[in-house]
Design a protein around this motif. Structure first.
Motif, PDB file in Angstrom:
ATOM      1  N   UNK A 380     -21.269  24.311 -57.198  1.00  0.00           N
ATOM      2  CA  UNK A 380     -19.888  24.067 -56.786  1.00  0.00           C
ATOM      3  C   UNK A 380     -19.180  24.782 -55.664  1.00  0.00           C
ATOM      4  N   UNK A 381     -19.522  26.015 -55.966  1.00  0.00           N
ATOM      5  CA  UNK A 381     -18.798  27.028 -55.014  1.00  0.00           C
ATOM      6  C   UNK A 381     -19.383  26.970 -53.491  1.00  0.00           C
ATOM      7  N   UNK A 382     -20.653  26.878 -53.765  1.00  0.00           N
ATOM      8  CA  UNK A 382     -21.297  26.696 -52.300  1.00  0.00           C
ATOM      9  C   UNK A 382     -20.817  25.276 -51.574  1.00  0.00           C
ATOM     10  N   UNK A 383     -20.923  24.359 -52.503  1.00  0.00           N
ATOM     11  CA  UNK A 383     -20.269  22.840 -51.955  1.00  0.00           C
ATOM     12  C   UNK A 383     -19.232  23.139 -51.141  1.00  0.00           C
ATOM     13  N   UNK A 384     -18.099  23.684 -51.885  1.00  0.00           N
ATOM     14  CA  UNK A 384     -16.806  24.236 -51.246  1.00  0.00           C
ATOM     15  C   UNK A 384     -16.922  24.871 -50.024  1.00  0.00           C
ATOM     16  N   UNK A 385     -17.963  25.811 -49.874  1.00  0.00           N
ATOM     17  CA  UNK A 385     -18.027  26.606 -48.698  1.00  0.00           C
ATOM     18  C   UNK A 385     -18.446  25.603 -47.657  1.00  0.00           C
ATOM     19  N   UNK A 416     -26.810  17.591 -61.119  1.00  0.00           N
ATOM     20  CA  UNK A 416     -25.829  16.756 -60.530  1.00  0.00           C
ATOM     21  C   UNK A 416     -25.291  17.622 -59.321  1.00  0.00           C
ATOM     22  N   UNK A 417     -24.995  18.751 -59.446  1.00  0.00           N
ATOM     23  CA  UNK A 417     -24.149  19.824 -58.422  1.00  0.00           C
ATOM     24  C   UNK A 417     -25.173  19.883 -57.407  1.00  0.00           C
ATOM     25  N   UNK A 418     -26.549  20.008 -57.621  1.00  0.00           N
ATOM     26  CA  UNK A 418     -27.309  20.423 -56.411  1.00  0.00           C
ATOM     27  C   UNK A 418     -27.412  19.273 -55.627  1.00  0.00           C
ATOM     28  N   UNK A 419     -27.489  17.785 -56.217  1.00  0.00           N
ATOM     29  CA  UNK A 419     -27.422  16.756 -55.310  1.00  0.00           C
ATOM     30  C   UNK A 419     -26.290  16.674 -54.477  1.00  0.00           C
ATOM     31  N   UNK A 420     -25.122  16.952 -55.231  1.00  0.00           N
ATOM     32  CA  UNK A 420     -23.958  16.788 -54.420  1.00  0.00           C
ATOM     33  C   UNK A 420     -23.931  17.893 -53.286  1.00  0.00           C
TER      34      UNK A 420
END
Length: 950
Positions: A380-385, A416-420
């Protein structure tokens, strides 16, 4: 009265004297005397003013002791008198404090008045707050009565009165009250009295929702921290409150932000983070609620003041090793916020870049954390970055590779978060809007070849440049050796003397700037200065590759000097190449073109690498479409929609695989699939309705082309849903009819058939689409084109069978829809079946015949008669064909062959003619008609008997 009022730790401390001159309560009056004592205080206050508390403190203290049992009216009256008294005193207090001639007696008197009034006020506020936060008492109702709630202070609006009390305290702490103390330092007990009252009020969740009250408390605490050295006490109390009251996470973060920004106190952040970092990991694992509150507080603090948190981040990094996954998630989230809000700007210095790289390394490492919650949080943090475009370009390929590995994690939340994250990387990619690997590879190879063609001509220039700096260095090296020899002959004291770094370098200079400075010194023949700066630079940047080979200072002097000269040679070579390159780029347009081409080639290479990595993820995510976990499916759908929009080469496989999900029993999955196809195929985005309809028809035609039988069945269900929801409007249906009838120019036969299939699918939801255009179907689908295209006839029959669907309510009866026996449909189908049986080149005759007979039995009033006529015609055709074939064979064979065939012992065999129709067609048609007829008759009898019984 000459006494000293000592603020007590508890009420009982005021009953016992521990020091000479200390004020003690002589008597706690009984509860029945409280009204009279209150009246006595009122009279004394009118005559003496705020100083009346010096003589009537025992009465107020007694009321405080009996406060729980007093009548609400008496409580309100006491509170009003106390509040009025301290407000009056605070109004006069600035003049008292500004009096420079105040003697010790007056100072002590005013100090006692201040402390007594403040003590009574704070104690009353805490008691009222406790009463207000108590659960309400339900009165058990008697029969026939409704429930009622009983409150002890119905006429007492405590929220309003609380704000008045806080306003008085805020006035007090913002005055220079330290002048009343000797020496002028406010005692810790007074600070604790005021702050503990504020902390007590914050325990009430209602206070956190009241903006006015909350801001007043923050102002009081901020003044205490800034003026009265309450930093350490506040940090400890904040941590204590977080352990016990989870609702204070956000309010306390707001408070600390205000202390930092408005009261310029950054040290409180250091104290709080240091104390949290010292908490034992075992305690964090046991206290899940407290750990959750501390984690939330730190994360929100990082969101509000990330730069201040960054300066103290080292004290909490140790928590990454603790067992509590909540605290690990907290530290990782803090790192993410710092990277996004502080270390993502352009123009970062070397230290900031180093910090950013270290933080990103930590985030990458924890993608393999032992706990699934941590792996999920890091994703999730990586997604925000990624969404904030804060990820360095050179790190993107490595992150994509790590994330693809998480797509097969055993935890559904991690998947789920990996796909996102993969979807976010695709959506926020810095390369191009279309990631078609084949096109990118072709462009890359083309531009790479162009670059290679531009490079060979520069080899001679490079040789000349290298020779030039080498000639210069030979002279410099001789001079350097002379300088080093001179330095070695100096006395020992000068030899060991260390130069101050500030003599040559500024604190903000980078290693590249230092190298350039040393190079300039060599060019200017300042060899001694260059050597000194080299030694100093090694101390500051010992990990730089240039200084790795220099021996330590405890080695032999000759070895160290030789290493310094070699190091200066490498530095001179590097800087000379840089200077010559810069000069060439400024003066030589060819060099500029080469540089631009190199940038373009590197860009295309990065694009291709990213596109290939995304393609590697497609098969894994495609498997997740069949997962039992809903989150896997939802994430995969979003990925394939995004991938299709960005032109990912193999994303179409996932798009087709999604079709089967329209049969899912989960409503949210079915809705997601429907929305996905609507987004991809039914949302052209244009303003012209006709043009939009063209795009939609083209999209649906492309989706249907190459679809399997299962895909076509799923697509039909999807089309019916679109028709029911009016997503496929009349303009699209009209354009499909035009395409089928080939009225549009350049329409192919395949496009016409595909449009017909789509119309048949749409008719499953709206029969009028076919019912109102039966003549068009007969004229175009069963006309001249039908004699050569049996697939078209089959599709026409499939569309017509939609009319036979008779949807009626349970328990009711409706006559089936039928055409007359002599309708053109049956005449044309009969003619096509009879004439087509001789066309052996058409392999679609049997599938067409099957659907044609279905239409006859479902839509004709007398299907048996129609099929009987067809069978007779087929028999006549086959009989005449066999007769003609036999006659032709006998007439063409030689006499010797005929004699041999007539002999009883002849072993010769006659080869079948390739022009003969297969008997299987005739037998198939007879058997199929017979079977269908029998079934239809049986069903008709059952329906007839059931109708009579009703």
């Amino acid at each position: 009265m000459d006494f000293e009022f000592l603020l007590p730790m508890s009420k009982d401390d005021l009953l016992n004297r521990t020091e000479a001159g200390q004020y003690v309560v002589e008597e706690v009056f009984p509860q029945r005397q409280m009204p009279d004592r209150l009246q006595d205080y009122r009279k004394t206050y009118k005559s003496k003013g705020p100083s009346a508390i010096l003589t009537c403190f025992d009465s107020l203290f007694s009321m405080l002791c009996h406060l729980k049992n007093l009548d609400p009216e008496l409580k309100l009256e006491a509170w009003s008198i106390i509040l009025t008294g301290i407000e009056d005193y605070v109004d006069h207090l600035p003049a008292i404090l500004d009096n420079g001639n105040m003697n010790s007696h007056d100072r002590n008197t005013n100090l006692n008045v201040l402390k007594m009034n403040s003590y009574i006020l704070c104690q009353f506020m805490e008691q009222f707050e406790s009463d207000a936060t108590k659960p309400t008492i339900l009165v058990v109702p008697t029969k026939g009565r409704t429930k009622s709630r009983k409150r002890s202070n119905d006429s007492f609006d405590w929220e309003t009165e609380r704000e008045k009390g806080l306003a008085v305290l805020c006035q007090i702490v913002h005055l220079n009250i330290h002048r009343l103390w000797e020496p002028p330092i406010v005692e810790e007990e007074f600070v604790n009295l005021i702050t503990n009252c504020c902390y007590k009020l914050m325990e009430n969740p209602g206070v956190s929702r009241n903006k006015t009250t909350k801001e007043a408390i923050f102002d009081i605490l901020g003044a205490m921290i800034k003026k009265y050295n309450h930093t350490l006490g506040a940090s400890l109390k904040i941590i204590q409150l977080l352990h016990h009251f989870e609702h204070l996470v956000s309010p306390l973060a707001q408070a600390v932000e205000k202390f930092v920004n408005q009261y310029n106190n950054k040290s409180i952040v250091s104290e709080i983070m240091r104390e949290i970092g010292r908490i034992d990991g075992a305690d964090l694992s046991r206290d899940s609620s407290g750990t959750r509150a501390l984690s939330g507080f730190l994360v929100e603090l990082a969101e509000r003041i990330p730069a201040v948190v960054l300066t103290n981040i080292s004290v909490i990094l140790v928590l990454l090793e603790c067992e509590s996954y909540s605290m690990r998630n907290c530290v990782l989230s803090v790192i993410g916020e710092i990277v996004i809000k502080v270390l993502s700007n352009e123009g970062l210095n070397d230290k900031q870049k180093k910090d950013r790289n270290q933080f990103l390394d930590i985030l990458e490492d924890h993608l393999h954390d032992v706990h699934a919650f941590c792996r999920s949080k890091v994703l999730q943090i990586w997604a925000n970055i990624v969404n904030e475009k804060a990820i360095p370009l050179q790190r993107e390929a490595g992150v994509v590779k790590l994330v693809i590995g998480r797509l097969q994690d055993k935890s559904s939340q991690v998947r789920k978060n990996a796909i996102q994250l993969v979807t976010s990387l695709l959506r926020s990619n810095p390369y191009t809007a279309k990631l078609t690997a084949e096109e990118l590879k072709e462009n890359y190879e083309k531009e790479k070849a162009k670059l290679e063609g531009m490079l060979p001509g520069r080899e001679g220039d490079n040789t000349d440049t290298e020779g030039a700096w080498l000639e210069e260095w030979k002279h410099i090296e001789v001079c350097l050796r002379e300088v080093t020899q001179t330095l070695s002959d100096d006395d020992e004291e000068e030899e060991e003397e260390e130069m101050d770094v500030d003599n040559h370098f500024d604190e903000d200079e980078t290693i590249q700037q230092i190298k350039q400075t040393i190079y300039t010194a060599l060019k200017n023949k300042n060899y001694k200065t260059a050597l000194e700066m080299l030694v100093q630079a090694k101390k500051l940047w010992s990990d730089d590759p240039l200084f790795i080979n220099i021996r330590q200072t405890d080695s032999e002097d000759n070895d160290v000097t030789l290493d310094h000269v070699k190091c200066l040679k490498e530095l001179y070579k590097e800087c000379s190449a840089s200077v010559s390159t810069t000069a060439e780029e400024e003066n030589n347009p060819i060099v500029n073109e080469v540089t631009k081409q190199q940038v373009l080639v590197q860009y295309l290479k990065d694009c291709l690498t990213f596109a290939n990595q995304i393609q590697q993820a497609v098969p894994v995510i495609c498997q997740l479409l069949g997962s039992k976990n809903i989150s896997d499916i939802m994430g995969a759908i979003e990925f394939f929609v995004t991938g299709f929009e960005f032109g990912v080469s193999n994303s179409m496989s996932g798009i087709r695989h999604m079709l089967s999900l329209v049969w899912s029993k989960e409503s949210n999955i079915k809705e997601a699939v429907t929305s996905a196809y609507k987004r991809l195929y039914l949302t052209p985005g244009g303003s012209n309705k006709r043009a939009n309809a063209h795009v939609i028809v083209s999209n649906l035609t492309a989706l249907l082309s190459g679809a399997t039988l299962g895909d076509a069945t799923s697509l039909e269900e999807l089309i019916k849903e679109f028709v029911r929801t009016k997503e496929l409007n009349a303009s699209v249906i009209q354009l499909l009819w035009e395409t089928f009838t080939m009225k549009l120019p350049k329409t192919t036969d395949e496009e016409s058939r595909t449009s017909l299939v789509l119309l048949g699918m749409a008719a499953g939801a709206d029969l009028d689409i076919v019912r109102s255009n039966v003549e068009v179907l007969v004229r175009e689908g069963l006309g001249p084109r039908a004699d050569k295209d049996f697939s078209l006839v089959r599709d026409v029959c499939l569309a017509l069978t939609k009319l036979a669907v008779n949807k009626v309510k349970a328990g009711s009866y409706s006559e089936p829809f039928r055409f007359p026996q002599d309708h053109d449909i049956f005449a044309r189908l009969s003619a096509i079946l009879v004439s087509g049986v001789m066309n052996l080149d058409q392999t679609d005759w049997i599938p067409m015949a099957e659907q044609a007979i279905n239409v006859i039995y479902k839509l004709s009033e007398h299907p048996d008669i129609v099929c009987g006529d067809i069978i007779k015609s087929l028999a006549n055709v086959i009989k005449s064909t066999y007769a003609q074939t036999a006659e032709g064979d006998n007439g063409n064979r030689p006499d010797s062959q005929q004699d041999n065939d007539n002999r009883p012992d002849s072993q010769g065999e006659q080869a079948p003619s390739t022009d003969e129709p297969e008997p299987g067609m005739f037998l198939y048609c007879i058997l199929y008609c017979h079977t269908v007829s029998s079934v239809k008759k049986s069903c008709h009898k059952l329906n007839h008997s059931h109708h009579h019984s009703l």
